[in-house]
Design an enzyme around this catalytic site. Sequence first.
Site, short mmCIF file in Angstrom:
data_model
loop_
_atom_site.label_atom_id
_atom_site.label_comp_id
_atom_site.label_asym_id
_atom_site.label_seq_id
_atom_site.Cartn_x
_atom_site.Cartn_y
_atom_site.Cartn_z
N GLU A 1 -8.49 -50.08 -18.08
CA GLU A 1 -8.72 -49.92 -16.64
C GLU A 1 -7.43 -49.88 -15.83
O GLU A 1 -7.27 -50.60 -14.84
CB GLU A 1 -9.66 -51.04 -16.14
CG GLU A 1 -10.98 -51.08 -16.91
CD GLU A 1 -11.93 -52.18 -16.45
OE1 GLU A 1 -11.53 -53.03 -15.66
OE2 GLU A 1 -13.09 -52.16 -16.91
N ASN B 1 -8.59 -47.10 -22.33
CA ASN B 1 -10.02 -47.39 -22.15
C ASN B 1 -10.31 -47.62 -20.66
O ASN B 1 -9.55 -48.29 -19.97
CB ASN B 1 -10.36 -48.66 -22.95
CG ASN B 1 -11.85 -48.90 -23.12
OD1 ASN B 1 -12.57 -48.03 -23.62
ND2 ASN B 1 -12.33 -50.07 -22.71
N HIS C 1 -20.38 -47.34 -18.66
CA HIS C 1 -21.32 -48.23 -17.97
C HIS C 1 -22.02 -47.36 -16.92
O HIS C 1 -21.53 -47.18 -15.81
CB HIS C 1 -20.58 -49.38 -17.29
CG HIS C 1 -19.96 -50.34 -18.26
ND1 HIS C 1 -20.72 -51.17 -19.06
CD2 HIS C 1 -18.66 -50.58 -18.57
CE1 HIS C 1 -19.90 -51.90 -19.81
NE2 HIS C 1 -18.65 -51.57 -19.54
N GLU D 1 -18.37 -48.89 -24.45
CA GLU D 1 -19.11 -50.00 -23.81
C GLU D 1 -20.41 -49.49 -23.17
O GLU D 1 -20.75 -49.85 -22.05
CB GLU D 1 -18.26 -50.67 -22.73
CG GLU D 1 -16.90 -51.14 -23.22
CD GLU D 1 -16.07 -51.87 -22.17
OE1 GLU D 1 -16.62 -52.27 -21.12
OE2 GLU D 1 -14.86 -52.06 -22.41
N ASP E 1 -23.76 -48.90 -21.61
CA ASP E 1 -25.04 -49.45 -21.15
C ASP E 1 -25.51 -48.60 -19.98
O ASP E 1 -24.72 -47.88 -19.36
CB ASP E 1 -25.02 -50.95 -20.86
CG ASP E 1 -23.95 -51.44 -19.92
OD1 ASP E 1 -23.41 -50.62 -19.15
OD2 ASP E 1 -23.65 -52.65 -19.92
C1 XIL Z 1 -17.41 -58.17 -19.32
C2 XIL Z 1 -18.26 -59.09 -20.18
O1 XIL Z 1 -19.38 -58.39 -20.63
C3 XIL Z 1 -18.67 -60.30 -19.38
O2 XIL Z 1 -19.31 -61.26 -20.23
C4 XIL Z 1 -17.47 -60.95 -18.73
O3 XIL Z 1 -17.89 -62.01 -17.90
C5 XIL Z 1 -16.69 -59.93 -17.91
O4 XIL Z 1 -16.33 -58.84 -18.73
N1 XIL Z 1 -15.32 -53.55 -18.77
C6 XIL Z 1 -14.71 -54.16 -19.83
C7 XIL Z 1 -15.33 -55.36 -20.43
O5 XIL Z 1 -13.72 -53.65 -20.36
O6 XIL Z 1 -14.39 -56.23 -20.99
C8 XIL Z 1 -16.21 -56.09 -19.46
O7 XIL Z 1 -16.89 -57.14 -20.13
C9 XIL Z 1 -17.19 -55.14 -18.81
C10 XIL Z 1 -16.48 -54.04 -18.07
#
Ligand code: XIL
Length: 356
Positions: free
Chosen positions: A167, A208, A244, A273, A275
Site C-alpha cells: 500500500e 501489493n 477487497h 486478499e 473478499d
Molecule cells: C487486516 C486484518 O484482516 C485485520 O485482522 C487487522 O485488524 C487489520 O489488517 N490490507 C492488508 C491486510 O494488506 O494486511 C489487512 O488485514 C487488510 C487490508
Amino acid sequence: MSHTNRFRMPVLALAAGALLATGVAAQPASAHGGPPLRTLAHRADVRIGTAVDMAALADDRTYRSTTAREFDSVTAENVMKWESVEPQRGVYDWKPADDLVRYARAHGQVVRGHTLVWHSQLPGWLTAGVADGSIGAAELRVILRKHITTEVKRYKGRIQQWDVVNEVFEEDGSLRNSIWLQQLGPSYIADAFRWAHAADPRAKLFLNDYNVEGVNPKSTAYYELAKRLRAEGVPVQGFGAQAHLAIQYGFPGDVSANLARFEALGMQTAFTEVDVRMILPVDEAKLATQASYFRRLLDACLGARSCKSFTVWGYTDRYSWVPGVFGGQGAATPMDEGYGRKPAYGALGEGLAAGR
Ligand code: XIL
C-alpha cells in the site's frame, strides 16, 4: 479506505458481527461431495490460498481441518506484521508466525509472507520514536534494514512469495505520505526489495495494494514503478492485487489487461486478499453477484500465465475482518459463519474445475 491500528478488534465483536450477517441457508461443508478447492487448483496449475487467523487456528478444530483441506497456500492475516513480531524494540515474538509456517509444512501448503514494509500495524515504539524525534532518519533506515533482514532470513526457503511493500501509493498514483516516504524518501522501496532479496534470494518479491485490480491511476503508478525498478536491476518479481471488492461499487474494469501489462514486464501476478463484501442483510441476489465477482477474478487469474496464486482474505464469515471495519457490511467470504458453502464457494470450484 485506510488501515490503522483501530482496525484491530476483539474476536468476540467480530464473531457477533458475523452472526448478525447471514440468515441465508448454505450447504454444510461436510455435505459436499466434490473434490476440495486445492485439488481442483492443482489441476489448474494455480495455488489457492487463504489468510489465516492464528487465534482461530488454535481454538477451532473445524477451522483447522477446513484450512488444510481446501487450501494449498496460506498467508498470515496478522502475525507476520511488524507490530506482531517485534512488539518491543529488540524483543521478538515469532511463535504465532512459526506456528503457521509449521502448520503449512505439515499440510503441504506454501506460505505468502505478509508484510515487510507498511504504514499500518507498526509497533508503538517505532511510531512514537519517529514522532518524538528520538529515532531520526538515518537510524530509521538501519532499523528497517534490520527488520527486513531478520524476518526474511528467519523463514528463508519457507516463504514462496513476500509482500515486500504494501500500500505505498495513494488513489491518484502519488506515493503515500507514510513515515517511510517522509523520513527516507522514495528510495526506501528499492532498498526494501534489495534487502529482502539478499536475505532470501529465492523468494518471489511482491508489490501489493488494494484498488489496483483494474487499470486506473493507482495501478498505473505501480506499473511505472515496476518497469523502472526492473530496468534498474532491482529484484521485484511480482505484483499483488489485494482485491477487497464490494458489490455495491461494481466490478473493476480491465482486470485482464492490467495483469497482462505486468506479465509483459516479466513479472508474476497474484490476487492476494480477495473478499467481496456487501451491504447487509444478505439476500440471494447479493450472494449471486458476489459469486460472479469471485469467479471473474479467478477467471482473470487463470487467463494470465503470470498469475500463479489466488488468495482469499479469510474463507468463512465467522472470522472475516470486514464487519468490524466497514460499517453495515459483511458476508464477504465464500463460506458463511457456520462453514456453509455460499454460491461463491461453488463459483470458485467451478472456475478451478474449468481450468486455464
Ligand atoms: C487486516 C486484518 O484482516 C485485520 O485482522 C487487522 O485488524 C487489520 O489488517 N490490507 C492488508 C491486510 O494488506 O494486511 C489487512 O488485514 C487488510 C487490508
